[in-house]
Structure formats: C-alpha cells, structure tokens
Motif scaffolding. Structure first.
Motif, PDB file in Angstrom:
ATOM      1  N   GLY A   1       0.818  -1.208   0.000  1.00  0.00           N
ATOM      2  CA  GLY A   1       0.000   0.000   0.000  1.00  0.00           C
ATOM      3  C   GLY A   1       0.847   1.252   0.000  1.00  0.00           C
ATOM      4  O   GLY A   1       1.676   1.444   0.897  1.00  0.00           O
ATOM      5  N   ALA A   2       0.646   2.119  -1.013  1.00  0.00           N
ATOM      6  CA  ALA A   2       1.403   3.372  -1.118  1.00  0.00           C
ATOM      7  C   ALA A   2       0.496   4.582  -0.967  1.00  0.00           C
ATOM      8  O   ALA A   2       0.703   5.613  -1.577  1.00  0.00           O
ATOM      9  N   GLY A   3      -0.542   4.425  -0.132  1.00  0.00           N
ATOM     10  CA  GLY A   3      -1.311   5.581   0.283  1.00  0.00           C
ATOM     11  C   GLY A   3      -0.603   6.266   1.432  1.00  0.00           C
ATOM     12  O   GLY A   3       0.520   5.910   1.803  1.00  0.00           O
ATOM     13  N   VAL A   4      -1.260   7.254   2.025  1.00  0.00           N
ATOM     14  CA  VAL A   4      -0.596   8.025   3.074  1.00  0.00           C
ATOM     15  C   VAL A   4      -0.264   7.146   4.278  1.00  0.00           C
ATOM     16  O   VAL A   4       0.790   7.322   4.907  1.00  0.00           O
ATOM     17  N   VAL A   5      -1.106   6.164   4.599  1.00  0.00           N
ATOM     18  CA  VAL A   5      -0.838   5.290   5.743  1.00  0.00           C
ATOM     19  C   VAL A   5       0.358   4.390   5.454  1.00  0.00           C
ATOM     20  O   VAL A   5       1.271   4.265   6.277  1.00  0.00           O
ATOM     21  N   GLY A   6       0.377   3.764   4.278  1.00  0.00           N
ATOM     22  CA  GLY A   6       1.487   2.890   3.935  1.00  0.00           C
ATOM     23  C   GLY A   6       2.810   3.617   3.868  1.00  0.00           C
ATOM     24  O   GLY A   6       3.837   3.128   4.355  1.00  0.00           O
ATOM     25  N   LEU A   7       2.825   4.812   3.274  1.00  0.00           N
ATOM     26  CA  LEU A   7       4.065   5.576   3.143  1.00  0.00           C
ATOM     27  C   LEU A   7       4.579   6.058   4.492  1.00  0.00           C
ATOM     28  O   LEU A   7       5.776   6.022   4.762  1.00  0.00           O
ATOM     29  N   ALA A   8       3.665   6.527   5.351  1.00  0.00           N
ATOM     30  CA  ALA A   8       4.086   6.950   6.684  1.00  0.00           C
ATOM     31  C   ALA A   8       4.682   5.778   7.453  1.00  0.00           C
ATOM     32  O   ALA A   8       5.692   5.921   8.152  1.00  0.00           O
ATOM     33  N   ASN A   9       4.074   4.603   7.315  1.00  0.00           N
ATOM     34  CA  ASN A   9       4.622   3.413   7.959  1.00  0.00           C
ATOM     35  C   ASN A   9       5.988   3.056   7.399  1.00  0.00           C
ATOM     36  O   ASN A   9       6.893   2.675   8.141  1.00  0.00           O
TER      37      ASN A   9
ATOM     38  N   GLN B   1      11.811   2.652   8.283  1.00  0.00           N
ATOM     39  CA  GLN B   1      13.179   3.000   7.904  1.00  0.00           C
ATOM     40  C   GLN B   1      13.907   3.679   9.062  1.00  0.00           C
ATOM     41  O   GLN B   1      15.062   3.375   9.352  1.00  0.00           O
ATOM     42  N   GLN B   2      13.217   4.600   9.714  1.00  0.00           N
ATOM     43  CA  GLN B   2      13.829   5.309  10.840  1.00  0.00           C
ATOM     44  C   GLN B   2      14.106   4.367  12.009  1.00  0.00           C
ATOM     45  O   GLN B   2      14.981   4.645  12.831  1.00  0.00           O
ATOM     46  N   ALA B   3      13.357   3.264  12.066  1.00  0.00           N
ATOM     47  CA  ALA B   3      13.593   2.264  13.112  1.00  0.00           C
ATOM     48  C   ALA B   3      14.708   1.294  12.744  1.00  0.00           C
ATOM     49  O   ALA B   3      15.019   0.379  13.516  1.00  0.00           O
ATOM     50  N   GLY B   4      15.285   1.453  11.555  1.00  0.00           N
ATOM     51  CA  GLY B   4      16.437   0.649  11.161  1.00  0.00           C
ATOM     52  C   GLY B   4      16.165  -0.463  10.176  1.00  0.00           C
ATOM     53  O   GLY B   4      17.069  -1.238   9.851  1.00  0.00           O
ATOM     54  N   PHE B   5      14.958  -0.560   9.653  1.00  0.00           N
ATOM     55  CA  PHE B   5      14.608  -1.617   8.708  1.00  0.00           C
ATOM     56  C   PHE B   5      14.858  -1.167   7.263  1.00  0.00           C
ATOM     57  O   PHE B   5      14.733   0.022   6.937  1.00  0.00           O
TER      58      PHE B   5
ATOM     59  N   MET C   1       3.207   1.401  14.921  1.00  0.00           N
ATOM     60  CA  MET C   1       3.530   0.157  14.225  1.00  0.00           C
ATOM     61  C   MET C   1       5.034  -0.089  14.184  1.00  0.00           C
ATOM     62  O   MET C   1       5.482  -1.237  14.276  1.00  0.00           O
ATOM     63  N   ALA C   2       5.823   0.962  14.052  1.00  0.00           N
ATOM     64  CA  ALA C   2       7.278   0.785  14.071  1.00  0.00           C
ATOM     65  C   ALA C   2       7.726   0.236  15.421  1.00  0.00           C
ATOM     66  O   ALA C   2       8.584  -0.653  15.502  1.00  0.00           O
ATOM     67  N   GLU C   3       7.140   0.754  16.508  1.00  0.00           N
ATOM     68  CA  GLU C   3       7.447   0.223  17.842  1.00  0.00           C
ATOM     69  C   GLU C   3       7.035  -1.244  17.948  1.00  0.00           C
ATOM     70  O   GLU C   3       7.773  -2.073  18.496  1.00  0.00           O
ATOM     71  N   THR C   4       5.867  -1.555  17.401  1.00  0.00           N
ATOM     72  CA  THR C   4       5.363  -2.932  17.467  1.00  0.00           C
ATOM     73  C   THR C   4       6.260  -3.891  16.703  1.00  0.00           C
ATOM     74  O   THR C   4       6.633  -4.958  17.207  1.00  0.00           O
ATOM     75  N   ILE C   5       6.598  -3.513  15.479  1.00  0.00           N
ATOM     76  CA  ILE C   5       7.391  -4.405  14.623  1.00  0.00           C
ATOM     77  C   ILE C   5       8.814  -4.555  15.151  1.00  0.00           C
ATOM     78  O   ILE C   5       9.431  -5.618  15.033  1.00  0.00           O
ATOM     79  N   LYS C   6       9.316  -3.504  15.769  1.00  0.00           N
ATOM     80  CA  LYS C   6      10.672  -3.577  16.331  1.00  0.00           C
ATOM     81  C   LYS C   6      10.691  -4.340  17.659  1.00  0.00           C
ATOM     82  O   LYS C   6      11.763  -4.699  18.159  1.00  0.00           O
ATOM     83  N   GLY C   7       9.513  -4.594  18.212  1.00  0.00           N
ATOM     84  CA  GLY C   7       9.438  -5.327  19.467  1.00  0.00           C
ATOM     85  C   GLY C   7       9.641  -4.465  20.683  1.00  0.00           C
ATOM     86  O   GLY C   7       9.948  -4.974  21.779  1.00  0.00           O
ATOM     87  N   GLU C   8       9.429  -3.159  20.545  1.00  0.00           N
ATOM     88  CA  GLU C   8       9.588  -2.242  21.667  1.00  0.00           C
ATOM     89  C   GLU C   8       8.270  -2.088  22.416  1.00  0.00           C
ATOM     90  O   GLU C   8       7.204  -2.480  21.938  1.00  0.00           O
ATOM     91  N   GLU C   9       8.346  -1.477  23.590  1.00  0.00           N
ATOM     92  CA  GLU C   9       7.130  -1.173  24.334  1.00  0.00           C
ATOM     93  C   GLU C   9       6.361  -0.095  23.587  1.00  0.00           C
ATOM     94  O   GLU C   9       6.912   0.952  23.238  1.00  0.00           O
ATOM     95  N   VAL C  10       5.078  -0.333  23.338  1.00  0.00           N
ATOM     96  CA  VAL C  10       4.263   0.597  22.550  1.00  0.00           C
ATOM     97  C   VAL C  10       3.634   1.615  23.483  1.00  0.00           C
ATOM     98  O   VAL C  10       3.186   1.297  24.584  1.00  0.00           O
ATOM     99  N   THR C  11       3.600   2.865  23.028  1.00  0.00           N
ATOM    100  CA  THR C  11       3.166   3.969  23.879  1.00  0.00           C
ATOM    101  C   THR C  11       1.648   4.036  24.064  1.00  0.00           C
ATOM    102  O   THR C  11       1.152   4.822  24.867  1.00  0.00           O
ATOM    103  N   VAL C  12       0.900   3.242  23.312  1.00  0.00           N
ATOM    104  CA  VAL C  12      -0.559   3.208  23.407  1.00  0.00           C
ATOM    105  C   VAL C  12      -0.987   1.750  23.545  1.00  0.00           C
ATOM    106  O   VAL C  12      -0.377   0.857  22.948  1.00  0.00           O
ATOM    107  N   ASP C  13      -2.038   1.505  24.323  1.00  0.00           N
ATOM    108  CA  ASP C  13      -2.601   0.159  24.413  1.00  0.00           C
ATOM    109  C   ASP C  13      -3.182  -0.211  23.049  1.00  0.00           C
ATOM    110  O   ASP C  13      -4.131   0.409  22.568  1.00  0.00           O
TER     111      ASP C  13
END
Length: 446
Positions: free
Chosen positions: A35-43, A48-52, A425-437
């Motif tokens: 998906g290359a809509g605004v949601v996909g691109l932001a993700n 990338q910023q998370a190192g992937f 989602m970046a926090e989730t995929i990286k396995g970090e603690e997510v700031t929202v439930d």
C-alpha cells in the motif's frame, strides 16, 4: 496498470514505463509494506527510521486511492465513533434522498447489511464509550506526529495549523451549545463563536451563518496528493524500494522444521518478492488479502466524493457544515468540496451527480466566491474509505504469525492518523514497548 516494475521516481514517462523489466530484484527486504497511500508511506518511513530496509508495493502507485482526493483535513477533533444512536432517526430520510449525505446503492444493500448490523451494535453505550476512548488515544498525538514527519520530509508547508470551523445556519442555539459542550467535555480545544465572529475569521462565509465552532488545534493540507509524493520522495531518499504491482498472493515461507522464515508476496506478473516481515496497509483493498492470512475482517468501503472547483477563496482553514454534512477546504488547486457517504462496493463507477450535488451547498456558504461557478468547471473524483463498524483501524501484529502486521481500516481519519499510527507500528514491529494500548485495534477483535 504497470506490474512488477521497480520505480526510482513516483511517476514514469511512457518511454520509461516501456523500458522497465518485470524481473524482481533478488535482494531481500526486512519489511514489505503493501500500500502506497498516506498510511502505507508513513509506515514505510517510520520503519526506515527504526532501522529496517523497506519495500513498498502498490498496484497503482503513490496516492492512487483515497489519499489523492480526500478533504485534506487532519480531523483530530473527531472524537466520536460514526455509530451514533442519533443517526437512527435521520437514516430513513437520508436513504430516501439519492443526493443526500448518506446513501446505499440498492443493488448493494443486502451485501452491506451484515456490516450495518455490526454498526448498530456499536451504538450501544458501552461499545460507544470504548470506541471513543480508542479514537481519542490516536487523536491526541496525531498532529504532533505529523509536525515531526513533514519536518523530516522537508514539506512543512503542506501542514497548515489554522484549525477548522463547524458552522451552523438554522440549528437552534440550544443544540449548538449541546454540540459545543460534547466536544469540550471530550477534551477537544474548541471555541463557540457567533456568526459575526465566524465572519471575522473567514470574511467570505455567508451572512446566513449564525454560529460556529472553531477547533483551534487541528489542521489541513493544501494538497493531499503532493503530501504523499513528498513522503515517497523521502522514502526513496532513505533507500526504500517502490514497486508498482498487483499483489495476488501472500504466504509465509517455512523452513524445514515448519517454522516461518519470512513472507512471500506474489504479484500478477508471476514475480515473488521476499521479506522477513509483512505490513498490510492496502486500505479498501486489505480485506481479501487479510483473508488469505486467515482473518475475516468486516471491512466495507465508503465511497467518498469530491468536487475540486478552480475558484480560490480567502478561506484559511476547512469549513464544515453541521446541517449540510459536507466540508470545504482551501487547496492549492482551488476550493475542494468533499463529503457524502455511499456504500456501493469497489466496482461501481463514479456517479457524477454525487459530486455535483456538493456545489449548491458550497454556493450557500461561499456565495460571492462561487456565485457563477458551474459543475462543469470542477474536477469530479471518488475514492474508497476503508471503514470498520466500530470506527477503529486494524493496527498491530497478527496473533497467528510474528512475521505479519496490519495497519488498515482508518475510515475517515486515515490522513489524520497516518503519522502517529505509523510510529506505533514501528514500535510494534521492532518489538519495543508501545506507547498506546493496542488491544482495541487488534485484528481478531471481531
């Protein structure tokens, strides 16, 4: 449609398109985003910023769907789910009006009925309170996340923070005050204005406007499509791979011990792309792909219309009408009139009258600007909003695989939530603690 073509730019000339080959690169990506809509691109950028290392695949390209023609409103004042019991009294009249703000195409009624049954259940007070809290959790940090993202992408001019207006023409003041208090009590920054105060802010607006609510901490973009292209530019600048291809099959790749090694994404040309992880963010087209991954999601597509008029107003912010149920947004290409909800699926063609009916409403609010405007001058457009009956997106990891993740179903708030949900989602995929439930957004909640 171009299939399995690697892109180094978002738009290729005809000569460039013809020169592209269908051979897939053998280079593996850490994450493939569909998906290359605004949601996909932001993700993609957040990952990338998370190192992937990230690949994005889209069947039509950047901002080809709802991200192109939305109202451009970062609507973080919208704290309330769409499933509102107050709609029940208005629904019959809306359905009987073919050009009203809400419509179900007759041939699609039975197909949409299961979705509406779930929608009705979400009107129950406990469900509504639960969904409101989950919406608020995403809204609270969305503007801040967008400020950070546009700064990183060098396009801060595409985020205007002048707030927005909700205007009233004939609604009794007691009802205006009730609406004002509902927003205020939900924690929204809002001011109650008289008609004169509304026109002090926006002199082009009609003298028939008697009251207004000014949401002071929201914003808009003057060009939603350009915003997406600037995100895509940043994504490629950071080394991302953008592929135009129609995805036809998703499958986990298994080792000999039957453990998942990664994910294979097969496209219509016969090419298969490999990655360690997959993020499904295909908007209205996510439902069948999620089903391949073992999830039956009650996602429906709301067909949203706009009419882009070339006339420029002096508006500094979006203006929505309480009675008319549509929104006017000042944009670089003119004055965007948007609104209406239509259920009719992904295959039915655009109905010109659904776009054209927005102009008489806009003339009533901007009489001097649009007095001589004709629908033939405007650009008609229709896009598909991916909506779930509880007004919440699907965000998070698959409970069946540690390689599969989801970010779709953002309904009317895809633009608003894109940047912050991408951070989550970046926090989730990286396995970090997510700031929202993330529990309210899980894919198996239905």
């Amino acid at each position: 449609m171009i299939e399995a073509n690697h892109m180094t730019k978002h738009e290729l000339t005809g000569q460039d398109k013809g020169s592209q080959t269908c051979a897939a690169s053998t280079q593996n990506a850490d994450v493939t985003v569909i998906g290359a809509g605004v949601v996909g691109l932001a993700n993609a950028i957040a990952l990338q910023q998370a190192g992937f290392s990230v690949r994005v695949i889209d069947k039509q390209g950047v901002a080809a769907g709802a991200s192109f023609g939305n109202a451009g409103h970062f609507a973080t004042e919208q704290m309330f789910p769409l499933a509102d019991p107050a709609m029940l009294f208005k629904l019959p009249g809306m359905l009987l009006d073919p050009l009203g703000p809400f419509r179900i195409q007759p041939r699609y009624f039975l197909k949409a009925l299961p979705w509406f049954m779930r929608f009705l259940v979400n009107m129950l007070p406990a469900r509504r309170a639960h969904n409101s809290a989950a919406i608020k959790a995403l809204n609270q940090k969305s503007i801040q996340a967008w400020q950070q993202l546009v700064s990183e992408c060098g396009c801060s001019e595409l985020l205007k923070l002048e707030g927005s207006l909700l205007v009233f023409e004939q609604t009794p003041f007691i009802e205006v005050e009730r609406v004002y208090k509902s927003y205020r009590d939900a924690g929204v920054a809002v001011k109650l204005l008289s008609g004169e105060e509304v026109r002090t802010l926006e002199p082009d607006l009609s003298p028939n406007i008697n009251h207004g609510l000014w949401f002071t901490q929201v914003g808009h973009t003057p060009d939603p499509a350009e915003l997406c292209h600037r995100l895509a530019t940043q994504f490629e600048k950071l080394g991302g791979e953008l592929v135009i291809a129609e995805v036809i099959q998703l499958a986990a790749e298994c080792k000999g011990d039957n453990k998942e090694k990664g994910v294979n994404v097969s496209v219509a040309s016969g090419v298969t792309y490999q990655s360690d992880k997959l993020l499904l963010s295909a908007g209205a087209w996510s439902k069948p792909l999620a089903q391949q991954l073992g999830f039956k999601v009650p996602l429906e597509t709301e067909r949203g219309y706009h009419l882009m008029m070339p006339q420029q107003s002096r508006l500094q912010r979006p203006v929505a009408s309480f009675e008319r149920k549509f929104i006017i947004t000042p944009m670089n290409r003119g004055t965007c009139l948007a609104g209406t909800v239509e259920f009719g699926g992904l295959k039915a063609p655009l109905i010109e009258a659904r776009a054209d009916c927005l102009l008489p409403h806009a003339k009533a609010l901007l009489p001097d600007v649009l007095a001589s405007a004709k629908t033939s001058q405007g650009e008609r457009w229709m896009g598909f909003r991916p909506s779930l009956p509880d007004s919440l997106p699907v965000l998070g990891a698959s409970p069946k695989s540690d390689k599969i993740f989801f970010a779709f179903g953002h309904q009317h708030l895809g633009l608003s939530w894109a940047a912050f949900s991408a951070q989550l989602m970046a926090e989730t995929i990286k396995g970090e603690e997510v700031t929202v439930d993330m529990t309210p957004y899980r894919i198996d909640r239905f």
